[in-house]
Design an enzyme around this catalytic site. Sequence first.
Site, PDB file in Angstrom:
ATOM      1  N   SER A   8       0.847  -1.180   0.000  1.00  0.00           N
ATOM      2  CA  SER A   8       0.000   0.000   0.000  1.00  0.00           C
ATOM      3  C   SER A   8       0.885   1.232   0.000  1.00  0.00           C
ATOM      4  CB  SER A   8      -0.878  -0.017   1.256  1.00  0.00           C
ATOM      5  OG  SER A   8      -1.253   1.290   1.608  1.00  0.00           O
ATOM      6  N   ARG A  34     -25.635  -8.951 -43.085  1.00  0.00           N
ATOM      7  CA  ARG A  34     -24.545  -8.270 -42.350  1.00  0.00           C
ATOM      8  C   ARG A  34     -25.190  -7.227 -41.454  1.00  0.00           C
ATOM      9  NH1 ARG A  34     -20.914  -9.370 -44.849  1.00  0.00           N
ATOM     10  NH2 ARG A  34     -20.764  -7.991 -46.660  1.00  0.00           N
TER      11      ARG A  34
END
Lengths: 458, 458, 458, 458
Positions: C276, C315
């Site tokens: 940390s 398509r």
Amino acid sequence: MAVPLIESLATTEPLAEAFSDRAVLAAMLDFEVALARAEAKLNVIPRSVAEVIAICAHGAQFNTAALARGALRSGTPATPLVKMLTELVRRANPAAAGFVHWGATSQDVCDTSLVLLLKKVQPTIDRDLRRLQDALRRLAKDNRRTVMLSRTLLQAAPPTTFGLKAAGWLAAVHRSCRRLRANFAESLILQFGGASGTLAALGEQGMAVGKALGEELHLPYPDAPWHAHRDRLAALVCSCGVLGGVLGKMARDISLLNQSEVGEAAEPVAPSRGGSSAMPHKRNPVGCAVTLAAANRLPGLVSSFLSGMTQEHERGLGGWQAEWPIVAGAIQAVGLAATAMAEVAEGLTVDALRMRANIEATHGAIFAERAVMMLGKKLGRDVAYVIVDEAARRSLEQKRKLSEVLRELPEARGHYDPAALQELETPENYLGAAGEFQDRLLESAEQGSTGGPGRAKE
Amino acid sequence: MAVPLIESLATTEPLAEAFSDRAVLAAMLDFEVALARAEAKLNVIPRSVAEVIAICAHGAQFNTAALARGALRSGTPATPLVKMLTELVRRANPAAAGFVHWGATSQDVCDTSLVLLLKKVQPTIDRDLRRLQDALRRLAKDNRRTVMLSRTLLQAAPPTTFGLKAAGWLAAVHRSCRRLRANFAESLILQFGGASGTLAALGEQGMAVGKALGEELHLPYPDAPWHAHRDRLAALVCSCGVLGGVLGKMARDISLLNQSEVGEAAEPVAPSRGGSSAMPHKRNPVGCAVTLAAANRLPGLVSSFLSGMTQEHERGLGGWQAEWPIVAGAIQAVGLAATAMAEVAEGLTVDALRMRANIEATHGAIFAERAVMMLGKKLGRDVAYVIVDEAARRSLEQKRKLSEVLRELPEARGHYDPAALQELETPENYLGAAGEFQDRLLESAEQGSTGGPGRAKE
Amino acid sequence: MAVPLIESLATTEPLAEAFSDRAVLAAMLDFEVALARAEAKLNVIPRSVAEVIAICAHGAQFNTAALARGALRSGTPATPLVKMLTELVRRANPAAAGFVHWGATSQDVCDTSLVLLLKKVQPTIDRDLRRLQDALRRLAKDNRRTVMLSRTLLQAAPPTTFGLKAAGWLAAVHRSCRRLRANFAESLILQFGGASGTLAALGEQGMAVGKALGEELHLPYPDAPWHAHRDRLAALVCSCGVLGGVLGKMARDISLLNQSEVGEAAEPVAPSRGGSSAMPHKRNPVGCAVTLAAANRLPGLVSSFLSGMTQEHERGLGGWQAEWPIVAGAIQAVGLAATAMAEVAEGLTVDALRMRANIEATHGAIFAERAVMMLGKKLGRDVAYVIVDEAARRSLEQKRKLSEVLRELPEARGHYDPAALQELETPENYLGAAGEFQDRLLESAEQGSTGGPGRAKE
Amino acid sequence: MAVPLIESLATTEPLAEAFSDRAVLAAMLDFEVALARAEAKLNVIPRSVAEVIAICAHGAQFNTAALARGALRSGTPATPLVKMLTELVRRANPAAAGFVHWGATSQDVCDTSLVLLLKKVQPTIDRDLRRLQDALRRLAKDNRRTVMLSRTLLQAAPPTTFGLKAAGWLAAVHRSCRRLRANFAESLILQFGGASGTLAALGEQGMAVGKALGEELHLPYPDAPWHAHRDRLAALVCSCGVLGGVLGKMARDISLLNQSEVGEAAEPVAPSRGGSSAMPHKRNPVGCAVTLAAANRLPGLVSSFLSGMTQEHERGLGGWQAEWPIVAGAIQAVGLAATAMAEVAEGLTVDALRMRANIEATHGAIFAERAVMMLGKKLGRDVAYVIVDEAARRSLEQKRKLSEVLRELPEARGHYDPAALQELETPENYLGAAGEFQDRLLESAEQGSTGGPGRAKE
């Protein structure tokens, strides 16, 4: 069970019935009865007890409203049900009361009940999916030579056949049914693990009881309890999502063909079907609409189920409790879509003349690719592309056939076979492998065929 | 309406009732009656007709099962309802029958009905959200000095207060309620557009009828019909999703504090609440469980609603038809979560001693940051970091207080104020602005406060 | 390819590289080169042309920024690429330029490229999944007798073993890998259909070219082009979602065990891992965090893919164009989770002493079920439940062993075997079928095992 | 930053640049520099230190690949960045190194950086949304009298105007922009809480430092740190989702009008825009396609963000770590859609003749409602409905005008005004309140107007 109005476009009566209070209650009680019988058979509990439990379970009326209220207080409907059942048994035979739910935990009841509900609903969905596939096969065969526009990005494109289109739908449905079936098979197994998934309360006899319980319920006995591992159900819900997408694609296509301006296909006409309260002339494509609605709701349901998979330790807090309405919703959505599309496919009106007319209305522009290939052999594809591009522009502008315009262009002259140009816009001559593709798709989609990822590499 | 078992962890009775057949039917009939009255008032239809319609609508029993079946055939429940109502009116007064639903379209009925249902359910949710906020405010005030571990990535971190924690929940709930309220306000408007959204069938009087209809139903009249523009409802469903996430976060926190190994908070105890069918000692955090379940289902519902927004032209095909169960599901999920969390917050047991004990059990490791800052003033933060890292390691290993270990480290010697080191592990002295932050949050979250994005920049 | 910072917790370097510009470009060019070679082999285009195209494709630098810009204008990256390649070929050999991309369409390039990318990335993911499974198998075997609390709804419950827990993770991973592998196999096929999916531009030779192209690219040739049928890819993305959920569940469990207050397992320690910036003592479970982040993002990606399935005709318009980042995102998420969990499992610290201590800290409350079963044999389960409930309450309150409290209760006296009560709290004696379940899970999860839905019904 | 090919249809260059490594790095360094300056100003750290830090931060090259690698090990990119910066500062001035990142935590850096990125990107999106709204306003005004078919469920319905259609899009965009703007405002605030959200490391000066930091960064200071409360960002992502749906609806409509068979509107033509690699005649609606693709991806992103909201305690494990790519993805999607739709609206070709022709092609069937209302005045709506239904059927069958057919029906005779029947099919006379609705919508959608939920109740 009548379908609630709020869900009237989200399920059918048989699918609502499949998850009705009656069905859920029966499944939970079936578990408790089968458990008692399995335990009695193995002398884990007295033999007489099992029958008392069975009689009480099957003979009584349970207050489902109270059950639902109890479920919310307990975090599971199994806890209040076990209490109610125990009370009933106590009244019938005080000594037996203590053996209700012996060695089991709430999740065993809930998960196995869900499995029983799924097992029972599967044939309902299957039936419609078979009807649908039969209808699509017929449509494909009947229209192997029915030419129509293909459409890419909703723009007219070189011709295809309606047979190939239907075969494409069919094959995707077939593949998705295969996956769904496999995921059903994997999911339809017993959950029985007791408080922490070890069956410790049953001592040495845990697994024996489990196997006997599985036999009573006609459910396979899995490697181990799966209370906190929901991947099988997740895969099942996903398969519903994929099949929903496939049915939605079919519905999208048909609803587009069904447009007033296109008019190439129409949903079946039946009394009070698709009518409008304001407009008498309307024949709304309601089968497509509810299918697309289902396809619209399924991805969210899939996503919710997947989100719930990260369940804590031996029994989740939040994920598990969210599952029932998600699974029921997903099954009902895909089942409704199957019903709707079966009906649509069985009664679909195909207008071959309009299909041809729509091809002709493009004045040959859709054969531009063909013209490019024709000219391209001599000129190269890219030079031909420029020439044909110009010709197509003029053809559309002047509403004249592309071949006519091309014939006049000096750049094109001498670079094509005049006979070929003559039949440039004959759609039947520009179908490529459409027929063969259709045959391959139909073959793979034979009912019962295990198919392959397509088919074996050739 | 009794809650269906399959949804017994997904809604409450009042929330189920709010979308019951009774409620849906009443809302649809209210629309038809109000429409007739508005039109009669403006002489669009004969005055007498309106009362016949009202009498028939309110006096009759409608077969909701048949309605649901008709809905699936028509693509909307409004079509069969209008037919049934027309039939009833015809029997009462043949001449009146023709004026039922005059000038309206199905979507007008359905959308406005949904709005009416939402308007009616709002106070139910609101009430629980107020209870929740009151309880959280009390919890915050009572625990302004109750020290506890903060936890980041589920690892013990420097202390905070339970008051600040509760205030954080409160403020997030308050902000989300504010957004929800705004979205409700925006959504609770009339839909009335006729067949294509122009009210053409009513000629010159379309807008006048619309305004009168809005008055009858006590719904504001919008700029224009919104049949194909679902952004207001979408924003409302999103607000449910956000509030669900906020409630879920609170439930997640409480369920973690409620863990056997943590024991800092516990859900209220009540008869048959959170019991286990197998394990008598269990007090399951069922309020958190159903809230997390709701938070789990909401994102999928939001996503489904958003997906359905791309509706075609003047009435969508698939998107619109998917909405009812999504909106009902979202409202029920967030409403259930509000009920559950109100109950949890009102009865929450807070164990301040255990909170302190859990701080002490870290042997001061959580004050490592503090030690870094203390040493860092002289040594620099990064040198201090290395020293304290080593000290923290030893402290945890040897289960001795960090300050003790630090005192022995030659590298640290002389770089700190001994008095400060002495009280290194006093949590009350290392709370920073916790109290002030809490006060600011509580102030912003005053009931009725409009708040700001936080508050004005200072 | 370096991982972009904005995605630094969403992918790994190899997985970013797998979808990098370099990789995408290579795949698209591989398609064009293979197409030319296949066509040359069949004399569809001149033999020499193919080599010119290959040389230009492989030798040149393509401006990917320009390609991306062109993609947005064309709706596909294939269009600008074909143009660029054609230009290069023209410069090398003007006559050859016209044969670039002969008979193909943009979607053929894009879809097949996606397949090639997936094929190439599969072993990367597979490798980590194998490492993970090996590590889990080892963890399970090493901990077959390591007792620990089970936890349901995050409450302490009767004991289980860490071995069973690890075996449960393993089996779920194994099942999900099996599904993923099957979906990869199904998806890794050629897409080649030309403008409208019929290969009409290639006349009689369409299918022959397709098969030759498949051979060049080592991809199976499917029944038919699948341009508008995305079910195979959808199923693949779903499998990523399910596996992500399984890995997320494992990460959730480990992160809970890793809590300061639980301390039963810890992620591996390595330099600069999980540190940390503010708190030196922290060892954050970063592997779990990024895995849970992946599990968090996957359901949304799955949902987006499924939503896009309803593609228009030959398509789609919107659905298709959305796919690339979704598929890449899903693969990267699941791949990252696999990497992270492999690392976590390989280095996991298991604290068996703490596990036992946590059991003891419950003072036997978790053996309440056992006590119920023990007393229940004589008293009935329900009477016993009430007695033990009271005893458990006292035991927790007084921090005394449950067996001690029970021994004092007059209601219980004479209804149990004193020797059994003596060892009520010995976890080893209350593991039920834990060992056997573990063995069955490990057996099913043998590498290469095809498994079953669990295993065959016995 | 060049757009990666894999995302080439998912973002634009400016939007990719907005979340590029350069931008992310700059934002993180801006935080560190501003923090040092704020602390120096308040004498929390030595004044000289702040300038050393600023010089090092702005003067150096950071290895972003190493940063990304470090991020994955630390669970956040802030940790490795702080290390690198500290190292640079140490080399410049060893005494200053210890003051880098003084009192802050990683999440402060990450969250505030995200806010800074969002603040910077907002005007980019805004600009396109304004262009879009201007263009739509123009389209609406220019077409206030351009009649066209309305379409419900994709079936021809009574006429509307293109002006009203455009005004509907505009108003929905305007409302959604208003919500988006509000959510931006609420989200663009400082995050600064230190290790556990109390700023304890800064002692008495925490809040003063925070306010000074906010001033340095030109960000409002919120009530309290919001590290674990993500509702503001969630609401922002939701607003992107809603706006995406609104833009998607517009794109859906235009793509349907753009169909070859409908031909009423067309996307702008520009060199290399919407071309096809295979078909020279194609003008693909690429703007609509990428917008629909964005609308397709957004709901999943929203859902992922909402799922991640249930973050654990003071810093989540999984939810938080998932946010960056979700937020970036959502902003890019909605931003791309805004760009695309602005371009489409600005260059949209509207074919008013084709619109009229498509009305005429229905032979009056769409005026069936009108006929019902006309006959209904005398006959009642339901009797009229049956007559007109039959007439509409014949009209469509015989391709004759509805009015002609009606004139021949004996049932209708005498029940209508012949003059009215004469002009039954004149669309201009059947527009109802279309014009007035349009005016009201335009008025509400004035730039800068705050609008209302529509408008005030009248």
